[in-house]
Design a protein around this motif. Structure first.
Motif, PDB file in Angstrom:
ATOM      1  N   ALA A  85       0.816  -1.220   0.000  1.00 14.58           N
ATOM      2  CA  ALA A  85       0.000   0.000   0.000  1.00 14.58           C
ATOM      3  C   ALA A  85       0.848   1.270   0.000  1.00 14.58           C
ATOM      4  O   ALA A  85       0.411   2.301  -0.519  1.00 14.58           O
ATOM      5  N   ILE A  86       2.033   1.208   0.547  1.00 15.65           N
ATOM      6  CA  ILE A  86       2.853   2.412   0.727  1.00 15.65           C
ATOM      7  C   ILE A  86       3.035   3.165  -0.586  1.00 15.65           C
ATOM      8  O   ILE A  86       2.766   4.367  -0.664  1.00 15.65           O
ATOM      9  N   ASP A  87       3.483   2.493  -1.628  1.00 16.41           N
ATOM     10  CA  ASP A  87       3.742   3.188  -2.895  1.00 16.41           C
ATOM     11  C   ASP A  87       2.456   3.635  -3.586  1.00 16.41           C
ATOM     12  O   ASP A  87       2.428   4.699  -4.203  1.00 16.41           O
ATOM     13  N   LEU A  88       1.382   2.840  -3.479  1.00 16.60           N
ATOM     14  CA  LEU A  88       0.103   3.270  -4.058  1.00 16.60           C
ATOM     15  C   LEU A  88      -0.376   4.559  -3.402  1.00 16.60           C
ATOM     16  O   LEU A  88      -0.797   5.501  -4.084  1.00 16.60           O
ATOM     17  N   MET A 111      -1.372   3.380  10.399  1.00 13.74           N
ATOM     18  CA  MET A 111       0.084   3.565  10.335  1.00 13.74           C
ATOM     19  C   MET A 111       0.468   4.355   9.087  1.00 13.74           C
ATOM     20  O   MET A 111       1.327   5.242   9.150  1.00 13.74           O
ATOM     21  N   LEU A 112      -0.158   4.042   7.960  1.00 13.30           N
ATOM     22  CA  LEU A 112       0.114   4.793   6.729  1.00 13.30           C
ATOM     23  C   LEU A 112      -0.133   6.283   6.944  1.00 13.30           C
ATOM     24  O   LEU A 112       0.695   7.117   6.588  1.00 13.30           O
ATOM     25  N   THR A 117       2.111  11.296   7.271  1.00 14.03           N
ATOM     26  CA  THR A 117       1.498  12.578   7.645  1.00 14.03           C
ATOM     27  C   THR A 117       0.293  12.927   6.772  1.00 14.03           C
ATOM     28  O   THR A 117       0.181  14.015   6.226  1.00 14.03           O
ATOM     29  N   ILE A 118      -0.616  11.954   6.666  1.00 15.23           N
ATOM     30  CA  ILE A 118      -1.879  12.148   5.958  1.00 15.23           C
ATOM     31  C   ILE A 118      -2.987  12.171   7.013  1.00 15.23           C
ATOM     32  O   ILE A 118      -3.135  11.205   7.771  1.00 15.23           O
ATOM     33  N   PRO A 119      -3.766  13.240   7.104  1.00 17.59           N
ATOM     34  CA  PRO A 119      -4.885  13.241   8.040  1.00 17.59           C
ATOM     35  C   PRO A 119      -5.780  12.031   7.804  1.00 17.59           C
ATOM     36  O   PRO A 119      -6.076  11.665   6.658  1.00 17.59           O
TER      37      PRO A 119
END
Length: 151
Positions: A85-88, A111-112, A117-119
Motif C-alpha cells: 500500500a505504501i507506494d500506491l 500507520m500509513l 502525515t496524511i490526516p
C-alpha cells in the motif's frame, strides 16, 4: 481534494458506502478506494464486484489473504497489505484517508496515515466486544493513530 478509503471486507464497505457515493459525486473531490482483504477472495464472496457495481473508482487492489487460520496469518496479511500500500498511497498523495472498523488493514491504514502525515479519519472506533479478541486493541490503536475518529 483527494480522499482515499481503505476497505478490506463487505462489512466495513457497507457501513460507509453511502458516504463513499456522496464523496464520489462531489465535483471538488477525487475519491478513490483501496481494496484488499476478503473483498478479493472468492471464498468470502468476492465483494469487490459490489464496489465496481456502485461505480466507485478503485485506486488499486492488494491481495493479502492467506489460506491459514492462525494468529501469525493475520499479522502476515497486515504486513503484505502495508508493504504493497505504501507506494500506491504515496503515488496518489491523498489529502485524507478514511478507515472503518477493526481489521488488520485498518490498523495498517492508521500507520500509513501517521507515518506519511496524511490526516486520517477512523470510523466505528468505539465498538467493543467482550470476547478478548485482538480486534479490540487493534480498533483502539487505529483510533489513536487517526487524526480524528467517530465512534
Amino acid at each position: 481534494m483527494k480522499i482515499l478509503a481503505i476497505t478490506g471486507n463487505r462489512a466495513d464497505y457497507d457501513l460507509l458506502s453511502y458516504l463513499y457515493k456522496l464523496l464520489d459525486q462531489d465535483p471538488e473531490v477525487d475519491f478513490r478506494i483501496l481494496v484488499t482483504g476478503a473483498h478479493l477472495s472468492h471464498a468470502f464472496g468476492y465483494s469487490k464486484s459490489a464496489i465496481e457495481k456502485d461505480g466507485l473508482k478503485i485506486l488499486g487492489t492488494i491481495e493479502n489473504i492467506l489460506n491459514a487460520d492462525s494468529p501469525k496469518s493475520r499479522i502476515k496479511a497486515a504486513s503484505i497489505f502495508l508493504m504493497n500500500a505504501i507506494d500506491l498511497v504515496d503515488t496518489f498523495r491523498p489529502d485524507l484517508l478514511l478507515l472503518a472498523g477493526d481489521r488488520e488493514e485498518v490498523l495498517a491504514g492508521g500507520m500509513l496515515g501517521a507515518y506519511m502525515t496524511i490526516p486520517t479519519i477512523h470510523f466505528f472506533g468505539g465498538d467493543h466486544v467482550a470476547d478478548g479478541h485482538v480486534d479490540n486493541p487493534a480498533r483502539s490503536a487505529a483510533s489513536k493513530l487517526a487524526t480524528c475518529h467517530f465512534v
